[in-house]
Design a protein around this motif. Sequence first.
Motif, PDB file in Angstrom:
ATOM      1  N   HIS A  30       0.779  -1.619   0.336  1.00 18.45           N
ATOM      2  CA  HIS A  30      -0.015   0.719  -0.080  1.00 18.45           C
ATOM      3  C   HIS A  30       1.062   1.747   0.012  1.00 18.45           C
ATOM      4  N   ARG A  31       2.110   1.861   0.828  1.00 21.58           N
ATOM      5  CA  ARG A  31       2.851   2.485   0.549  1.00 21.58           C
ATOM      6  C   ARG A  31       3.399   2.413  -0.365  1.00 21.58           C
ATOM      7  N   GLY A  32       4.015   1.328  -1.087  1.00 23.63           N
ATOM      8  CA  GLY A  32       5.051   1.361  -2.342  1.00 23.63           C
ATOM      9  C   GLY A  32       4.255   0.463  -3.542  1.00 23.63           C
ATOM     10  N   ALA A  49       9.114  -1.898  -1.341  1.00 21.28           N
ATOM     11  CA  ALA A  49       7.882  -1.250  -1.922  1.00 21.28           C
ATOM     12  C   ALA A  49       7.977   0.042  -2.234  1.00 21.28           C
ATOM     13  N   ARG A  50       7.939   0.665  -3.713  1.00 20.43           N
ATOM     14  CA  ARG A  50       8.513   1.928  -3.721  1.00 20.43           C
ATOM     15  C   ARG A  50       6.986   2.148  -5.339  1.00 20.43           C
ATOM     16  N   LEU A  51       6.206   3.637  -4.243  1.00 18.42           N
ATOM     17  CA  LEU A  51       5.755   4.629  -5.500  1.00 18.42           C
ATOM     18  C   LEU A  51       6.800   5.225  -5.643  1.00 18.42           C
ATOM     19  N   ASN A  80      13.319   5.705   1.068  1.00 11.81           N
ATOM     20  CA  ASN A  80      11.975   5.728   1.557  1.00 11.81           C
ATOM     21  C   ASN A  80      12.352   7.444   2.490  1.00 11.81           C
ATOM     22  N   GLY A  81      11.684   8.214   0.457  1.00 12.32           N
ATOM     23  CA  GLY A  81      11.370   9.741   0.725  1.00 12.32           C
ATOM     24  C   GLY A  81      11.954  10.351  -0.554  1.00 12.32           C
ATOM     25  N   GLU A  82      12.246  11.863  -0.279  1.00 14.94           N
ATOM     26  CA  GLU A  82      12.731  12.828  -1.025  1.00 14.94           C
ATOM     27  C   GLU A  82      14.045  13.761  -0.236  1.00 14.94           C
ATOM     28  N   ILE A  83      14.873  14.023  -1.384  1.00 19.49           N
ATOM     29  CA  ILE A  83      15.641  14.880  -1.665  1.00 19.49           C
ATOM     30  C   ILE A  83      15.965  16.216  -2.082  1.00 19.49           C
ATOM     31  N   GLY A 455      -1.179   4.864  -0.712  1.00 22.28           N
ATOM     32  CA  GLY A 455       0.328   4.729  -1.579  1.00 22.28           C
ATOM     33  C   GLY A 455      -0.046   6.453  -2.383  1.00 22.28           C
ATOM     34  N   ILE A 456      -0.175   7.090  -0.969  1.00 19.16           N
ATOM     35  CA  ILE A 456       0.083   8.649  -1.715  1.00 19.16           C
ATOM     36  C   ILE A 456       1.167   9.607  -1.066  1.00 19.16           C
TER      37      ILE A 456
END
Length: 596
Positions: A30-32, A49-51, A80-83, A455-456
């Motif tokens: 669900h997360r990815g 698991a990736r979005l 998991n995240g964003e730079i 998943g957002i």
Amino acid sequence: MCGFVGIVRPGGLHPEDEEQVRRATRALAHRGPDAQGIWIGSHMALGVARLAVRGGQAAAQPLCVEGNGEMTPQAVLAFNGEIYDDSVSARGTDGYGVTNGSSADTRWLAAHLGAHGLDCLADIDGMFAFAYWQPGRRRLFLARDRWGEKPLYWTRLPEGGLAFGSEPGALIPVHGIDWAIEPRAVATFVGLGYWRGRGTPWSAVERLGAGQAIAWVDGVMNVTTWWSPQAETFATVTVPPDTLGIYWHLTSAVGSRLVGERPMGALLSGGLDSSLIVSLAADAGVRLPVWTVRWDDPGWDERVYAAAVGAHLGLEHRWVDFGPWDVPRRIEALVDAYGEPFGDESLLPTSAVLEAASSEVDVVLTGDGGDELFGGYDRYCWRPSAHVEYQDVFCACPRRVLHQVFVPEILDDEESLPLRSAGRNIRDQRRWIDLHGYLSDDLLRKMDRAAGRVGIENRAPFLARTLSRWAMTLSAEVLWWGDVGKQPLRALAAKLLPAEIVRRGKLGFGVPLSPWFRGPLRSWVRDRLLSGTLVATGWIESAGLERILRDHFDGQERSRALFNLLMLAIWLERWPRRLVNHPPPGTPSSLKVGRR
């Protein structure tokens, strides 16, 4: 938004570990929802698991750093995240064996962890949790971002091993974990409404704290804090900042959060923070579609303000209806999604609005952090009396109510209170408390889990490194005029937004639980709390539980305490069923109670 899970053992993986990690990775789908990847070594099993918000399907994870022609990679990264700072993300990745198939921020992190270790984290503007494994050194780094936007849970395994994952539910398939519940932690949760710091319901499972890291080397583990708010510079600026400087800080933060390749939107309450976010995005040429909760109770409804902002900026507006009819079904679903009790009732409308947004966009911007950084809560101005303390007025469940409900043996007054504060006056002290606990332990945990459930990805511009560091230097003299806070933001909003948005007070994203629990949900609340689940634990005084129900029905305010107990009761019913579905060898299906 991604999720990852892993097992590492100093003596080498067990035969069943690969399958356990595969099952755990599927539990994070669900997360990815876009892709799943597994890497298996001699001592480490890692699943992601990736979005795919950036880099598309080519940016596969776990990311392997090439090992100079050797079969074993130099390093493996689950991220998991964003730079957000692309000028940093795109720089310095050559020469470290990082392939070009991955997204820029993942490549940057892998390269700089290889070159500088955890020292590189101070340069990052982003939200993240990651696992970085170096097979040749048998060394693992686990870390979370400075504010704790992304979660990470961990537990020790026998013989020096370690299991870790983005959600507690991902650890269920891993054999050898002790899931005994810690009663004192449960009482603290009911008092606060959230799990503080590294706390969880379980004696042996912890959450890595915001700004913390773990270095594990061949079975020897060390937990460190790589960042925390600095008392030396906190609330030291007493001269009001100019509006141009505020505009620059916020514009930079919002612009950096608009990077990505997937559709984006925003959550718009009509309050100052979210309104500024969408206004500055529009200034950057991005008119985000926005989602707003629409209440049937006019005392809680902010639609007139949200509509004014949307019309002023020419935004596409989506309305999400929410009322008492949605509470029972949604609570059951959210207890399963969170994997642990969670006592902030705003998770109900938050989950509803994110669920609606997820049908159209993959990323949403939020105003999280604005109140804590800029003094937005009315409670900061509350003046104590000789007979009433701050924590008893504003915590979810006052100590006197805790003493009515819980047996004395599991109560610890010190553990049931918020953190002790540091600051120059009472308002700054209360900001300090929230920045050290409430923000990461409640608000950001709520948003991550509610967003991950559908998943957002959620992004909070106010938590940008430069903006938040600057905002923490502002003192109460700058942030308040009288009892009205957020003065720097109001000065900027006066140039960008309708006047009614600037003048309005703080409503907050609360829920009218009090009338609902006395009215349409009265029978449901009573039946769930008195079903016997709570009393069967031995932690709860049945007479005290019945008393606070009766007090609330008779007009005293106990709705937040009842909500926390309700979440606990439903979790106690549902959590053992999840363990039974993944039974480790020799683990009984009955509820276990332990001590930290």
